[in-house]
Design a protein around this motif. Structure first.
Motif, mmCIF file in Angstrom:
data_model
loop_
_atom_site.group_PDB
_atom_site.id
_atom_site.type_symbol
_atom_site.label_atom_id
_atom_site.label_comp_id
_atom_site.label_asym_id
_atom_site.label_seq_id
_atom_site.Cartn_x
_atom_site.Cartn_y
_atom_site.Cartn_z
ATOM 1 N N LEU A 1 0.864 -1.273 0.026
ATOM 2 C CA LEU A 1 -0.021 0.012 0.177
ATOM 3 C C LEU A 1 0.774 1.354 -0.112
ATOM 4 C CD1 LEU A 1 -2.727 -0.988 2.430
ATOM 5 C CD2 LEU A 1 -2.971 -1.146 0.115
ATOM 6 N N ALA A 2 2.058 1.269 0.583
ATOM 7 C CA ALA A 2 2.917 2.348 0.421
ATOM 8 C C ALA A 2 4.242 2.110 0.038
ATOM 9 C CB ALA A 2 3.044 2.765 1.962
ATOM 10 N N HIS A 3 4.141 1.379 -1.122
ATOM 11 C CA HIS A 3 5.542 1.013 -1.728
ATOM 12 C C HIS A 3 6.527 1.973 -2.000
ATOM 13 C CE1 HIS A 3 8.135 -2.049 -3.324
ATOM 14 N NE2 HIS A 3 8.410 -1.140 -4.480
ATOM 15 N N ASP A 4 6.242 3.324 -2.293
ATOM 16 C CA ASP A 4 6.983 4.313 -2.683
ATOM 17 C C ASP A 4 7.643 4.786 -1.636
ATOM 18 O OD1 ASP A 4 6.509 4.109 -5.424
ATOM 19 O OD2 ASP A 4 5.072 5.612 -5.570
ATOM 20 N N SER A 5 7.212 4.392 -0.290
ATOM 21 C CA SER A 5 7.628 5.048 1.012
ATOM 22 C C SER A 5 7.999 3.886 1.950
ATOM 23 C CB SER A 5 6.659 5.961 1.694
ATOM 24 O OG SER A 5 6.265 6.859 0.868
ATOM 25 N N THR A 6 8.087 2.790 1.404
ATOM 26 C CA THR A 6 8.365 1.472 2.136
ATOM 27 C C THR A 6 9.863 1.482 2.822
ATOM 28 O OG1 THR A 6 8.507 -1.085 2.124
ATOM 29 C CG2 THR A 6 9.579 0.088 0.255
ATOM 30 N N PHE A 7 10.766 2.134 2.415
ATOM 31 C CA PHE A 7 12.170 2.126 3.224
ATOM 32 C C PHE A 7 11.772 3.007 4.516
ATOM 33 C CE2 PHE A 7 13.784 0.823 -0.713
ATOM 34 C CZ PHE A 7 14.867 -0.054 -0.352
ATOM 35 N N LEU A 8 11.011 3.837 4.701
ATOM 36 C CA LEU A 8 10.398 4.674 5.675
ATOM 37 C C LEU A 8 9.376 4.143 6.453
ATOM 38 C CD1 LEU A 8 10.934 8.147 4.394
ATOM 39 C CD2 LEU A 8 12.513 6.956 5.997
ATOM 40 N N ILE A 9 8.364 3.669 5.865
ATOM 41 C CA ILE A 9 7.034 3.255 6.692
ATOM 42 C C ILE A 9 7.154 1.860 7.017
ATOM 43 C CG2 ILE A 9 4.722 2.970 6.411
ATOM 44 C CD1 ILE A 9 4.622 5.266 4.368
ATOM 45 N N THR A 10 7.850 0.942 6.447
ATOM 46 C CA THR A 10 7.852 -0.526 6.918
ATOM 47 C C THR A 10 8.604 -0.638 8.096
ATOM 48 O OG1 THR A 10 7.400 -1.388 4.581
ATOM 49 C CG2 THR A 10 8.524 -2.972 6.141
ATOM 50 N N PRO A 11 9.865 -0.117 8.070
ATOM 51 C CA PRO A 11 10.615 -0.356 9.437
ATOM 52 C C PRO A 11 10.165 0.397 10.679
ATOM 53 C CG PRO A 11 11.933 1.263 7.741
ATOM 54 C CD PRO A 11 10.749 0.546 7.125
#
Length: 179
Positions: free
Chosen positions: A150-160
């Protein structure tokens, strides 16, 4: 309850007591996800290497934290500790998947590490008789999947940072279960 079930209960309680249900490893996971999240502000070509090397530091750092907490993570006198070690160590078998993603689709590293990590926690729910690990497993895999898709473009910030929150909740829950 038959004698095998009783023996399992006793071994599980002993291991849970000696290791605080693996709390140092989950706390180390908080540190890992914080480092991964902060690295998310860097160029992603650098960030993926923070993931790769960070994964390799988790076990020794977790043992060091356990030592500082005066806990016996290895509990060599308990056969369930061997099982817990094998379950924890099985993550090394994920290395080919991580390397494939790293070199073929590096923007999927947070998703991949999160889902694989979440899956590896499930057996600890049985080993430690812990609802916290059931939560940890499901919430980590779901959090990584949802943020990855759902937020792949921001995954390096949102996922962790999402997974760090899951780990913090798990730490608190494990402290409660250890009382």
């Amino acid at each position: 309850m038959n004698r095998y079930e009783q023996q399992f209960q006793e071994l599980s309680a002993d291991l849970a007591s000696k290791s605080k249900r693996g709390l140092p490893m989950i706390f180390t996971g908080v540190i890992f996800w914080l480092a991964a999240g902060l690295a998310g502000f860097l160029d992603h070509e650098i960030t993926v290497w923070v993931y790769l090397y960070g994964i390799g530091v988790i076990f020794p750092l977790g043992l060091f934290i356990a030592k500082l907490m005066k806990l016996d993570m290895l509990a060599k006198d308990n056969p369930l500790a061997t099982l817990a070690g094998v379950v924890g160590g099985m993550q090394i078998l994920f290395a080919p998947v991580i390397l494939l993603v790293l070199f073929q689709a590096p923007d999927w590293i947070p998703f991949t590490v999160g889902v694989l990590t979440g899956a590896h926690f499930l057996p600890f729910a049985v080993i430690y008789k812990s609802k916290a690990y059931l939560f940890q497993s499901a919430a980590t895999a779901a959090g990584a999947a949802l943020t990855g898709f759902l937020a792949h473009d921001s995954t390096f910030l949102i996922t962790p940072f999402t997974l760090m929150a899951v780990y913090i909740v798990t730490c608190l829950w494990l402290v409660q279960e250890s009382k």
